[in-house]
Design an enzyme around this catalytic site. Sequence first.
Site, mmCIF file in Angstrom:
data_model
loop_
_atom_site.group_PDB
_atom_site.id
_atom_site.type_symbol
_atom_site.label_atom_id
_atom_site.label_comp_id
_atom_site.label_asym_id
_atom_site.label_seq_id
_atom_site.Cartn_x
_atom_site.Cartn_y
_atom_site.Cartn_z
ATOM 1 N N HIS A 163 0.810 -1.517 -0.414
ATOM 2 C CA HIS A 163 0.300 0.348 -0.022
ATOM 3 C C HIS A 163 0.811 1.031 0.215
ATOM 4 O O HIS A 163 2.270 1.302 0.473
ATOM 5 C CB HIS A 163 -0.858 0.578 1.421
ATOM 6 N N TYR B 188 -9.545 5.632 7.230
ATOM 7 C CA TYR B 188 -9.669 6.031 8.636
ATOM 8 C C TYR B 188 -10.962 6.887 8.753
ATOM 9 O O TYR B 188 -10.365 8.252 8.000
ATOM 10 C CB TYR B 188 -8.722 6.279 9.183
ATOM 11 N N PRO C 136 -4.926 0.377 18.849
ATOM 12 C CA PRO C 136 -4.313 -0.428 17.170
ATOM 13 C C PRO C 136 -4.763 0.978 16.367
ATOM 14 O O PRO C 136 -4.518 0.323 14.833
ATOM 15 C CB PRO C 136 -5.651 -1.553 17.010
ATOM 16 N N LYS D 75 0.381 -0.313 15.504
ATOM 17 C CA LYS D 75 1.863 -0.636 15.382
ATOM 18 C C LYS D 75 1.975 -1.152 16.108
ATOM 19 O O LYS D 75 3.273 -1.940 16.613
ATOM 20 C CB LYS D 75 2.153 0.610 15.795
ATOM 21 N N TYR E 213 3.995 6.744 10.433
ATOM 22 C CA TYR E 213 3.096 5.258 9.656
ATOM 23 C C TYR E 213 3.273 4.342 9.124
ATOM 24 O O TYR E 213 3.479 3.106 9.640
ATOM 25 C CB TYR E 213 1.891 5.957 8.600
HETATM 26 C C1 PHB Z 1 -5.419 -4.647 9.832
HETATM 27 O O1 PHB Z 1 -6.231 -4.499 9.231
HETATM 28 O O2 PHB Z 1 -6.378 -5.213 10.909
HETATM 29 C C2 PHB Z 1 -5.954 -2.976 10.923
HETATM 30 C C3 PHB Z 1 -5.674 -1.753 9.735
HETATM 31 C C4 PHB Z 1 -4.972 -0.762 10.140
HETATM 32 C C5 PHB Z 1 -5.352 -0.558 11.366
HETATM 33 C C6 PHB Z 1 -4.854 -1.528 12.407
HETATM 34 C C7 PHB Z 1 -6.244 -2.944 12.316
HETATM 35 O O3 PHB Z 1 -4.470 0.883 12.332
#
Ligand code: PHB
Length: 394
Positions: A72, A200, A288, A292, A387
């Site tokens: 990504h 997000y 989460p 990280k 990130y």
């Molecule tokens: C996930 O794909 O499980 C995932 C992705 C981004 C995050 C947390 C979990 O910030």
Amino acid sequence: MRTQVAIIGAGPAGLLLAHLLHQHGIECVVLEAKSRDYVENRVRAGVLEHQSVDILNQAGVGARMMAEGLLHHGIFLHFAGRSHRIDFEELTGRTVMIYGQQEVVRDLIAARLAARQPLYFEVDAVSVHDSDTDSPRVRFRSGGEQHTLECDFIAGCDGFHGICRATVPPEQLSLYERVYPFAWLGILAEIPPASHELIYASDERGFALLSMRSATVSRLYLQCAPDEDVEQWPDERIWSELRARLNVQLASGPVLQRSVTPMRSFVAEPMRFGRLFLAGDAAHIVPPTGAKGMNLAMADVQVLARALQSFYGPRAHGGRSGAMEALNAYSQTCLSRVWKVQRFSWWMTSLLHRFEEDTPFDRRRQFAELEYIVSSRAAAQTLAENYVGLPLAP
Ligand code: PHB
Ligand code: APR
């Protein structure tokens, strides 16, 4: 039973450490409380920083990740009815890899078993002894038999609820904690991802996240109450809430798994007590939102593996055996990065979630910050560089 390093816990931290040590000719034994099937199917996060990708590739366990993982180049931030892309590659020259934590765990278990190295599943009554001496021991039961594992070092990779951290005398540990007043309801669903990159979303109804595992499997999350009862969330309620918050065309499909993840920031200092070294979730937890947890675990064990290599000396050249400098520096080396990642995870969480006590002022301030991120290169770059992953310790 004797080994050089006893590793407690077969999550990403314990398994990667075992692999890195084996590659350098250092003997270890891995002890895991759960079954192989359980740890291989435990659904967790799935974003690998570019350095975590490098670690797995350099360790020779990255082939399936490179074939099946999704590279990504950015993420989307959704707020106030609009979508904005943060282009990691343009801002930092780096990318991230979407590859489920349990896939990493499967690859590492396969590597360990292929190398015919000791890995015990379903052990119980694990206890740590004499870690403040040069001859620590781990006692455990396996297949109904009691064992004592003598070793030079113990790696406590047994996660947040493990026993290792609890063996450190409380007056020798400082604990730092923030518990958030919400959780994530996460589902794994058999639908093609509705976006090619993660979304997000900061919505009036609460935070939502669209992620994925493959071209046919999506991973989706909703901010919910910390004591949310999943039984109150039939599939249709989940789908309609996701549609409302994510503001995307989202097909419904079979829900393969659902769970509620509490949100916590936690650090135990120091990450070492005598010859016991804590790594990963045993030492720290991040919410989460920044993705990280697994990356921090991998960064810790990379530092620990290097420190143990310097203690045992290069395999072929009989180097400075017994060197303690890097092991003595382990906790400080890790914690300096851990705290930066803690800050980022807290910040992403604060930026994107609805807090019950928020006033209209707080909500305006959140929007102003989101607007700033998507309109300022400096602000977007700050998000992006955190990130994709801050540099690993030297
Ligand atoms: C996930 O794909 O499980 C995932 C992705 C981004 C995050 C947390 C979990 O910030
Ligand atoms: N004895 C042996 N094993 C134990 C014990 C014990 N007493 N207690 C716990 N374990 C095992 C757990 O069953 C688990 O498999 O230790 C392992 C710890 O693994 P993780 O919880 O995955 O922790 P870690 O390897 O540090 O990885 C951190 O995992 O929790 C996620 O999101 C987090 O991505 C992060 C990552």
